[in-house]
Structure formats: C-alpha cells, structure tokens
Write a protein that holds these residues in place. Structure first.
Motif, PDB file in Angstrom:
ATOM      1  N   LEU A 127     -31.283  42.852 -32.815  1.00  0.00           N
ATOM      2  CA  LEU A 127     -31.930  43.432 -31.639  1.00  0.00           C
ATOM      3  C   LEU A 127     -33.436  43.195 -31.672  1.00  0.00           C
ATOM      4  O   LEU A 127     -34.050  42.888 -30.642  1.00  0.00           O
ATOM      5  N   LEU A 128     -34.038  43.314 -32.853  1.00  0.00           N
ATOM      6  CA  LEU A 128     -35.473  43.056 -32.975  1.00  0.00           C
ATOM      7  C   LEU A 128     -35.808  41.609 -32.637  1.00  0.00           C
ATOM      8  O   LEU A 128     -36.768  41.334 -31.921  1.00  0.00           O
ATOM      9  N   VAL A 129     -35.004  40.685 -33.135  1.00  0.00           N
ATOM     10  CA  VAL A 129     -35.225  39.267 -32.846  1.00  0.00           C
ATOM     11  C   VAL A 129     -35.068  39.017 -31.347  1.00  0.00           C
ATOM     12  O   VAL A 129     -35.866  38.293 -30.737  1.00  0.00           O
ATOM     13  N   LEU A 130     -34.072  39.642 -30.734  1.00  0.00           N
ATOM     14  CA  LEU A 130     -33.848  39.501 -29.301  1.00  0.00           C
ATOM     15  C   LEU A 130     -35.044  40.025 -28.501  1.00  0.00           C
ATOM     16  O   LEU A 130     -35.501  39.382 -27.554  1.00  0.00           O
ATOM     17  N   VAL A 131     -35.577  41.165 -28.895  1.00  0.00           N
ATOM     18  CA  VAL A 131     -36.730  41.742 -28.194  1.00  0.00           C
ATOM     19  C   VAL A 131     -37.944  40.827 -28.336  1.00  0.00           C
ATOM     20  O   VAL A 131     -38.637  40.546 -27.351  1.00  0.00           O
ATOM     21  N   VAL A 132     -38.214  40.343 -29.537  1.00  0.00           N
ATOM     22  CA  VAL A 132     -39.363  39.454 -29.743  1.00  0.00           C
ATOM     23  C   VAL A 132     -39.186  38.161 -28.945  1.00  0.00           C
ATOM     24  O   VAL A 132     -40.124  37.694 -28.288  1.00  0.00           O
ATOM     25  N   ALA A 133     -37.979  37.604 -28.942  1.00  0.00           N
ATOM     26  CA  ALA A 133     -37.715  36.381 -28.170  1.00  0.00           C
ATOM     27  C   ALA A 133     -37.929  36.624 -26.679  1.00  0.00           C
ATOM     28  O   ALA A 133     -38.513  35.788 -25.981  1.00  0.00           O
ATOM     29  N   ALA A 134     -37.481  37.770 -26.179  1.00  0.00           N
ATOM     30  CA  ALA A 134     -37.660  38.092 -24.759  1.00  0.00           C
ATOM     31  C   ALA A 134     -39.141  38.186 -24.420  1.00  0.00           C
ATOM     32  O   ALA A 134     -39.580  37.696 -23.376  1.00  0.00           O
ATOM     33  N   PHE A 135     -39.935  38.790 -25.300  1.00  0.00           N
ATOM     34  CA  PHE A 135     -41.368  38.911 -25.045  1.00  0.00           C
ATOM     35  C   PHE A 135     -42.045  37.546 -25.037  1.00  0.00           C
ATOM     36  O   PHE A 135     -42.969  37.329 -24.264  1.00  0.00           O
ATOM     37  N   VAL A 136     -41.585  36.645 -25.875  1.00  0.00           N
ATOM     38  CA  VAL A 136     -42.196  35.316 -25.942  1.00  0.00           C
ATOM     39  C   VAL A 136     -41.752  34.454 -24.760  1.00  0.00           C
ATOM     40  O   VAL A 136     -42.558  33.773 -24.135  1.00  0.00           O
ATOM     41  N   LEU A 137     -40.468  34.503 -24.418  1.00  0.00           N
ATOM     42  CA  LEU A 137     -39.921  33.641 -23.367  1.00  0.00           C
ATOM     43  C   LEU A 137     -40.213  34.139 -21.952  1.00  0.00           C
ATOM     44  O   LEU A 137     -40.295  33.336 -21.020  1.00  0.00           O
ATOM     45  N   PHE A 138     -40.343  35.436 -21.781  1.00  0.00           N
ATOM     46  CA  PHE A 138     -40.548  36.014 -20.447  1.00  0.00           C
ATOM     47  C   PHE A 138     -41.748  36.966 -20.452  1.00  0.00           C
ATOM     48  O   PHE A 138     -41.582  38.179 -20.370  1.00  0.00           O
ATOM     49  N   PRO A 139     -42.961  36.417 -20.538  1.00  0.00           N
ATOM     50  CA  PRO A 139     -44.137  37.286 -20.688  1.00  0.00           C
ATOM     51  C   PRO A 139     -44.375  38.241 -19.515  1.00  0.00           C
ATOM     52  O   PRO A 139     -44.805  39.373 -19.714  1.00  0.00           O
ATOM     53  N   THR A 140     -44.077  37.839 -18.282  1.00  0.00           N
ATOM     54  CA  THR A 140     -44.299  38.726 -17.138  1.00  0.00           C
ATOM     55  C   THR A 140     -43.354  39.912 -17.193  1.00  0.00           C
ATOM     56  O   THR A 140     -43.764  41.068 -17.041  1.00  0.00           O
ATOM     57  N   PRO A 147     -49.702  41.455 -30.873  1.00  0.00           N
ATOM     58  CA  PRO A 147     -49.922  42.320 -32.045  1.00  0.00           C
ATOM     59  C   PRO A 147     -49.096  43.604 -31.991  1.00  0.00           C
ATOM     60  O   PRO A 147     -48.585  44.052 -33.013  1.00  0.00           O
ATOM     61  N   VAL A 148     -48.949  44.168 -30.800  1.00  0.00           N
ATOM     62  CA  VAL A 148     -48.148  45.386 -30.670  1.00  0.00           C
ATOM     63  C   VAL A 148     -46.694  45.095 -31.019  1.00  0.00           C
ATOM     64  O   VAL A 148     -46.035  45.871 -31.717  1.00  0.00           O
ATOM     65  N   ILE A 149     -46.190  43.968 -30.567  1.00  0.00           N
ATOM     66  CA  ILE A 149     -44.806  43.588 -30.869  1.00  0.00           C
ATOM     67  C   ILE A 149     -44.626  43.445 -32.374  1.00  0.00           C
ATOM     68  O   ILE A 149     -43.644  43.937 -32.935  1.00  0.00           O
ATOM     69  N   LEU A 150     -45.572  42.790 -33.019  1.00  0.00           N
ATOM     70  CA  LEU A 150     -45.470  42.614 -34.472  1.00  0.00           C
ATOM     71  C   LEU A 150     -45.492  43.958 -35.194  1.00  0.00           C
ATOM     72  O   LEU A 150     -44.740  44.161 -36.155  1.00  0.00           O
ATOM     73  N   LEU A 151     -46.327  44.891 -34.729  1.00  0.00           N
ATOM     74  CA  LEU A 151     -46.349  46.221 -35.338  1.00  0.00           C
ATOM     75  C   LEU A 151     -45.018  46.937 -35.138  1.00  0.00           C
ATOM     76  O   LEU A 151     -44.516  47.604 -36.050  1.00  0.00           O
ATOM     77  N   LEU A 152     -44.438  46.794 -33.960  1.00  0.00           N
ATOM     78  CA  LEU A 152     -43.129  47.405 -33.706  1.00  0.00           C
ATOM     79  C   LEU A 152     -42.061  46.808 -34.618  1.00  0.00           C
ATOM     80  O   LEU A 152     -41.224  47.518 -35.164  1.00  0.00           O
ATOM     81  N   VAL A 153     -42.104  45.517 -34.775  1.00  0.00           N
ATOM     82  CA  VAL A 153     -41.129  44.845 -35.642  1.00  0.00           C
ATOM     83  C   VAL A 153     -41.292  45.328 -37.077  1.00  0.00           C
ATOM     84  O   VAL A 153     -40.317  45.690 -37.745  1.00  0.00           O
ATOM     85  N   LEU A 154     -42.522  45.378 -37.570  1.00  0.00           N
ATOM     86  CA  LEU A 154     -42.758  45.828 -38.944  1.00  0.00           C
ATOM     87  C   LEU A 154     -42.322  47.276 -39.139  1.00  0.00           C
ATOM     88  O   LEU A 154     -41.720  47.629 -40.143  1.00  0.00           O
ATOM     89  N   ARG A 155     -42.602  48.119 -38.156  1.00  0.00           N
ATOM     90  CA  ARG A 155     -42.195  49.518 -38.249  1.00  0.00           C
ATOM     91  C   ARG A 155     -40.675  49.631 -38.290  1.00  0.00           C
ATOM     92  O   ARG A 155     -40.107  50.383 -39.046  1.00  0.00           O
ATOM     93  N   ASN A 156     -40.007  48.836 -37.468  1.00  0.00           N
ATOM     94  CA  ASN A 156     -38.552  48.895 -37.428  1.00  0.00           C
ATOM     95  C   ASN A 156     -37.906  48.208 -38.621  1.00  0.00           C
ATOM     96  O   ASN A 156     -36.793  48.553 -38.988  1.00  0.00           O
ATOM     97  N   VAL A 162     -40.585  50.736 -20.816  1.00  0.00           N
ATOM     98  CA  VAL A 162     -39.218  50.811 -21.339  1.00  0.00           C
ATOM     99  C   VAL A 162     -39.260  50.871 -22.856  1.00  0.00           C
ATOM    100  O   VAL A 162     -38.608  51.715 -23.481  1.00  0.00           O
ATOM    101  N   VAL A 163     -40.041  49.997 -23.453  1.00  0.00           N
ATOM    102  CA  VAL A 163     -40.149  49.935 -24.913  1.00  0.00           C
ATOM    103  C   VAL A 163     -40.702  51.247 -25.469  1.00  0.00           C
ATOM    104  O   VAL A 163     -40.168  51.800 -26.438  1.00  0.00           O
ATOM    105  N   ILE A 164     -41.739  51.772 -24.843  1.00  0.00           N
ATOM    106  CA  ILE A 164     -42.348  53.020 -25.315  1.00  0.00           C
ATOM    107  C   ILE A 164     -41.329  54.159 -25.241  1.00  0.00           C
ATOM    108  O   ILE A 164     -41.179  54.943 -26.190  1.00  0.00           O
ATOM    109  N   ASN A 165     -40.623  54.270 -24.113  1.00  0.00           N
ATOM    110  CA  ASN A 165     -39.633  55.338 -23.978  1.00  0.00           C
ATOM    111  C   ASN A 165     -38.482  55.175 -24.970  1.00  0.00           C
ATOM    112  O   ASN A 165     -37.983  56.161 -25.514  1.00  0.00           O
TER     113      ASN A 165
END
Length: 151
Positions: free
Chosen positions: A30-43, A2-11, A51-54
């Motif tokens: 870049l947004l698609v790349l970030v979302v893909a990274a979160f889905v493919l590499f959850p750890t 949900p946080v990722i989706l909110l970030l995507v919508l905001r951006n 990093v994302v917050i900063n």
C-alpha cells in the motif's frame, strides 16, 4: 515529496511493529502504491492531501483501540485527570471510536471530491465544510461530556 517520504518512514516503523508477514507485505504494498500514485499523478496527489491526512488520523486513533493499547482520547484526558475513573475510561474509548468514524467519513468524502474532479466542490468541502464538521463534532462532544460528567 518530502512529506511523502516522512509518511513512508513513519509507516515503515509501524510495519516493523509485530505484524504478521502477510500484513507487513500488504502494508508495504500500500505504501508503494501511494508513493507511485503521488509520482505518476501529481495533480490528483495534491488534491488528495486531505484524504491522506484524514486516513493518517484514522490510523492513529484506530491503532490506539487495539488490545493492550491506551485509547488516544484517554491519553489526552489523563493529562488533566491522571486518576481517571472507570466510567471515564469507557467514555474516552467511545470518543476515540467516534473520532475514527469522523476521520473515515471525511476521508471518504474528500476522496469523492477528488474523483468528482470539480475543484469548486473540492475547495468548498476541503476548505470549509470539513473544518466546520470537525469543529462541530469537537464542540458537540465537549458539550455532551460536560453534561455527562454532571450526571
């Protein structure tokens, strides 16, 4: 997620705000790349949260430095002092730049701790050192500002 989706919508709102088509494509990519990274590499994604917050803070502060924008620190200063003099306007712009540097540095070191793969180092930096660094920056800026206003 949900946080990722909110970030995507905001951006996505940011993407619509008057950028050239090539910059819009780059931002969306870049947004698609970030979302893909979160889905493919959850750890790695979980460890990348600081990093994302900063980076978000960096973008927020940096966007306010664009021509025609009021720097974020100036907006905060005007809450207490609506009639901010020119010296104060210049100072707040410089402090906004300082915070951009702080967020860029902390994002870079946080990213390095993720890549390094040592969870103890990651925890030490992201759970303690980064907070001390940001708090120290805030306190030092406050002390400098107090001295600067007197001179």
């Amino acid at each position: 997620m949900p946080v990722i989706l909110l970030l995507v919508l905001r951006n996505l709102e940011f993407i619509r705000a008057g950028l050239s088509p090539s910059k819009k494509l780059l931002a969306l990519s870049l947004l698609v790349l970030v979302v893909a990274a979160f889905v493919l590499f959850p750890t790695i994604s979980a460890l990348s949260y600081p990093v994302v917050i900063n980076l978000m803070m960096l973008v927020w502060f940096a966007q306010s430095l664009r021509a025609g924008q009021v720097p974020l620190v100036e907006r905060i200063a005007r809450i207490k002092e609506p009639e901010l003099e020119e010296k104060g306007v210049h100072y707040t712009r410089q402090v906004t730049k300082l915070w951009c540097i702080v967020f860029a540095l902390t994002a870079a070191v946080s990213a390095y701790t993720v890549v390094l793969g040592d969870r103890d180092i990651w925890l030490l930096f992201n759970g303690l050192i980064i907070y001390l660094f940001v708090a120290g920056t805030f306190v030092l800026e406050f002390l400098f500002r107090t001295w600067y206003r007197r001179t």
